[in-house]
Scaffold this motif. Structure first.
Motif, PDB file in Angstrom:
ATOM      1  N   PRO A   1     -50.666   3.350   5.959  1.00 22.94           N
ATOM      2  CA  PRO A   1     -50.484   4.787   6.207  1.00 22.94           C
ATOM      3  C   PRO A   1     -51.834   5.487   6.278  1.00 22.94           C
ATOM      4  O   PRO A   1     -52.803   5.070   5.632  1.00 22.94           O
ATOM      5  N   LEU A   2     -51.901   6.525   7.057  1.00 22.65           N
ATOM      6  CA  LEU A   2     -53.138   7.296   7.157  1.00 22.65           C
ATOM      7  C   LEU A   2     -53.359   8.084   5.875  1.00 22.65           C
ATOM      8  O   LEU A   2     -52.407   8.501   5.205  1.00 22.65           O
ATOM      9  N   SER A   3     -54.610   8.313   5.550  1.00 28.35           N
ATOM     10  CA  SER A   3     -54.941   9.038   4.323  1.00 28.35           C
ATOM     11  C   SER A   3     -55.158  10.529   4.571  1.00 28.35           C
ATOM     12  O   SER A   3     -55.439  11.279   3.630  1.00 28.35           O
ATOM     13  N   GLU A   4     -55.027  10.959   5.813  1.00 26.45           N
ATOM     14  CA  GLU A   4     -55.170  12.370   6.172  1.00 26.45           C
ATOM     15  C   GLU A   4     -54.433  12.602   7.485  1.00 26.45           C
ATOM     16  O   GLU A   4     -54.052  11.642   8.171  1.00 26.45           O
ATOM     17  N   PRO A   5     -54.194  13.857   7.864  1.00 25.15           N
ATOM     18  CA  PRO A   5     -53.489  14.123   9.123  1.00 25.15           C
ATOM     19  C   PRO A   5     -54.157  13.421  10.298  1.00 25.15           C
ATOM     20  O   PRO A   5     -55.380  13.271  10.341  1.00 25.15           O
TER      21      PRO A   5
ATOM     22  N   LEU B   1     -38.387  20.976   7.779  1.00 21.29           N
ATOM     23  CA  LEU B   1     -39.020  19.703   7.425  1.00 21.29           C
ATOM     24  C   LEU B   1     -38.015  18.761   6.767  1.00 21.29           C
ATOM     25  O   LEU B   1     -38.129  17.539   6.885  1.00 21.29           O
ATOM     26  N   GLU B   2     -37.039  19.321   6.098  1.00 19.93           N
ATOM     27  CA  GLU B   2     -35.963  18.485   5.556  1.00 19.93           C
ATOM     28  C   GLU B   2     -35.161  17.847   6.689  1.00 19.93           C
ATOM     29  O   GLU B   2     -34.709  16.699   6.571  1.00 19.93           O
ATOM     30  N   ARG B   3     -35.011  18.559   7.792  1.00 20.72           N
ATOM     31  CA  ARG B   3     -34.325  17.979   8.957  1.00 20.72           C
ATOM     32  C   ARG B   3     -35.175  16.876   9.594  1.00 20.72           C
ATOM     33  O   ARG B   3     -34.638  15.911  10.147  1.00 20.72           O
ATOM     34  N   VAL B   4     -36.491  17.022   9.515  1.00 22.01           N
ATOM     35  CA  VAL B   4     -37.367  15.936   9.973  1.00 22.01           C
ATOM     36  C   VAL B   4     -37.148  14.710   9.095  1.00 22.01           C
ATOM     37  O   VAL B   4     -37.070  13.577   9.584  1.00 22.01           O
ATOM     38  N   ASP B   5     -37.050  14.932   7.786  1.00 19.32           N
ATOM     39  CA  ASP B   5     -36.754  13.830   6.859  1.00 19.32           C
ATOM     40  C   ASP B   5     -35.446  13.134   7.231  1.00 19.32           C
ATOM     41  O   ASP B   5     -35.304  11.918   7.051  1.00 19.32           O
ATOM     42  N   ASP B   6     -34.509  13.908   7.723  1.00 13.25           N
ATOM     43  CA  ASP B   6     -33.197  13.355   8.069  1.00 13.25           C
ATOM     44  C   ASP B   6     -33.209  12.590   9.389  1.00 13.25           C
ATOM     45  O   ASP B   6     -32.187  12.025   9.784  1.00 13.25           O
ATOM     46  N   GLY B   7     -34.356  12.596  10.091  1.00 13.90           N
ATOM     47  CA  GLY B   7     -34.485  11.761  11.281  1.00 13.90           C
ATOM     48  C   GLY B   7     -34.255  12.442  12.605  1.00 13.90           C
ATOM     49  O   GLY B   7     -33.838  11.792  13.568  1.00 13.90           O
ATOM     50  N   VAL B   8     -34.550  13.747  12.701  1.00 14.25           N
ATOM     51  CA  VAL B   8     -34.298  14.442  13.960  1.00 14.25           C
ATOM     52  C   VAL B   8     -35.151  13.884  15.096  1.00 14.25           C
ATOM     53  O   VAL B   8     -34.707  13.854  16.254  1.00 14.25           O
TER      54      VAL B   8
ATOM     55  N   ILE C   1     -46.443  18.521  15.296  1.00 13.13           N
ATOM     56  CA  ILE C   1     -46.227  18.964  13.910  1.00 13.13           C
ATOM     57  C   ILE C   1     -46.565  17.898  12.871  1.00 13.13           C
ATOM     58  O   ILE C   1     -46.206  18.044  11.701  1.00 13.13           O
ATOM     59  N   GLU C   2     -47.264  16.850  13.261  1.00 12.06           N
ATOM     60  CA  GLU C   2     -47.563  15.772  12.312  1.00 12.06           C
ATOM     61  C   GLU C   2     -48.335  16.273  11.101  1.00 12.06           C
ATOM     62  O   GLU C   2     -48.135  15.789   9.975  1.00 12.06           O
ATOM     63  N   GLU C   3     -49.203  17.254  11.299  1.00 10.01           N
ATOM     64  CA  GLU C   3     -50.001  17.785  10.189  1.00 10.01           C
ATOM     65  C   GLU C   3     -49.100  18.351   9.091  1.00 10.01           C
ATOM     66  O   GLU C   3     -49.335  18.130   7.894  1.00 10.01           O
ATOM     67  N   TYR C   4     -48.057  19.076   9.492  1.00 10.95           N
ATOM     68  CA  TYR C   4     -47.130  19.651   8.516  1.00 10.95           C
ATOM     69  C   TYR C   4     -46.334  18.553   7.811  1.00 10.95           C
ATOM     70  O   TYR C   4     -46.112  18.625   6.594  1.00 10.95           O
ATOM     71  N   ILE C   5     -45.918  17.553   8.575  1.00  5.46           N
ATOM     72  CA  ILE C   5     -45.159  16.450   7.987  1.00  5.46           C
ATOM     73  C   ILE C   5     -46.019  15.694   6.979  1.00  5.46           C
ATOM     74  O   ILE C   5     -45.560  15.334   5.887  1.00  5.46           O
ATOM     75  N   PHE C   6     -47.277  15.463   7.337  1.00  2.79           N
ATOM     76  CA  PHE C   6     -48.179  14.729   6.450  1.00  2.79           C
ATOM     77  C   PHE C   6     -48.354  15.473   5.126  1.00  2.79           C
ATOM     78  O   PHE C   6     -48.245  14.882   4.040  1.00  2.79           O
ATOM     79  N   ILE C   7     -48.626  16.774   5.199  1.00  2.00           N
ATOM     80  CA  ILE C   7     -48.862  17.556   3.976  1.00  2.00           C
ATOM     81  C   ILE C   7     -47.575  17.669   3.160  1.00  2.00           C
ATOM     82  O   ILE C   7     -47.607  17.626   1.920  1.00  2.00           O
TER      83      ILE C   7
END
Length: 301
Positions: free
Chosen positions: A74-78, A122-129, A220-226
């Motif tokens: 996994p990456l250690s930053e965005p 972001l919870e919907r992203v967790d759910d696999g959208v 939106i990867e930056e938001y997901i990473f944080i």
């Protein structure tokens, strides 16, 4: 006596009758308008095309690195920040990263505010959208757009690369090399192309997942990473974060204690984060926003 005869005397008309508007000053009669001459059509000047950016053929270190078990690390930053660190078109990286420190500091606050405000998405992203999107289905695309739009301009800050380009910190070549070579290489490497053993439906599914991954990493990867960092911090400091919450009744505290036990019983980092899932049912949306805000300050710097 003879009756006198009266005769009518009529004044003879003047030789020339004066017009009734004689006393009104007359406007001069305009000269006759010259006959219109045909206008010769002017040729339309074609707009010059914007010069296409030609990227240099330079080697770079791929972000897609594997561990001893053969799994991608996994990456250690965005991803956009990580890609800048290996961009060979940025020659003096020490100076570059020193110059952008103020931008990164201000950006961190803005990104966190947007993240907290849209925790439900972001919870919907967790759910696999992203993983479930079907680009042939309008309803599926609409769901994906609903999730991503609040994280994009004008509702949110520009991406890091766009901000650095627009503030003059990145040249167009450096911007394009980062996005079109380094990030694309990473995304497609960890999301390999369909293999020959798959049927047409499975191949289409894999291709759509690759396209969705490119979209996610470019938006939106930056938001997901944080957000994932915040969840990891919560898993390691669960009871501390609970203690920072205000207004929890005894019922919620009891439910949170059960979640805490599940988190502590999990053996791996991924399992600990997965054990946080019941928080959605225990806390209201406003309480989850408060929860994430506390978690953000627990992220190791």
């Amino acid at each position: 006596m003879a009756t006198p005869v009266w005769s009518q005397v009529v004044t003879p008309p003047p030789a020339q009758v004066a017009p009734v508007d004689e006393h009104i000053e007359k406007m001069p009669v305009p000269p006759a308008r010259p006959e219109a001459q045909p206008v010769e059509a002017q040729p339309v000047q074609a707009q010059p095309k914007q010069a296409q950016i030609v990227l240099p053929d330079l080697p770079f270190e791929s972000l897609a690195q594997k561990d001893e078990a053969g799994n991608f690390k996994p990456l250690s930053e965005p991803i956009q920040l990580a890609a800048l660190r290996v961009n060979p078109t940025i020659e003096d990286k020490a100076k570059f990263f020193e110059d952008i420190k103020p931008i990164l500091a201000e950006r961190s606050l803005n990104v966190q505010n947007v993240l907290v405000s849209n925790i439900d998405l972001l919870e919907r992203v967790d759910d696999g959208v992203f993983e479930r999107v079907d680009f042939k289905d309008a309803a599926s695309i609409k769901q994906l757009l609903e999730v991503t739009k609040p994280f994009l301009p004008p509702a949110a800050p520009k991406s890091l690369l766009e901000e650095l380009r627009d503030t003059g910190k990145l040249t167009p070549v450096q911007f394009a090399f980062t996005a079109n070579k380094i990030i694309r290489d990473y995304t497609l490497t960890i999301n390999p192309a369909p293999t020959e053993g798959l049927d047409s439906t499975q191949q289409a599914r894999v291709s759509m997942q690759r396209a969705a991954a490119l979209l996610k990493n470019g938006s939106i990867e930056e938001y997901i990473f944080i957000y994932n960092q915040a969840k990891a911090a919560a898993a390691e400091n669960f009871d501390t974060v609970v203690g920072m919450m205000e207004g929890l009744d005894e019922g919620k505290k009891s439910e949170l204690a059960k979640v805490s036990e599940s988190v502590k019983a999990a053996s791996t980092k991924a399992d600990k984060i997965a054990a946080l899932r019941p928080l959605r049912d225990v806390l209201t949306i406003d309480q989850r926003k408060e929860w994430v805000r506390h978690c953000l300050i627990m992220i190791p710097q």
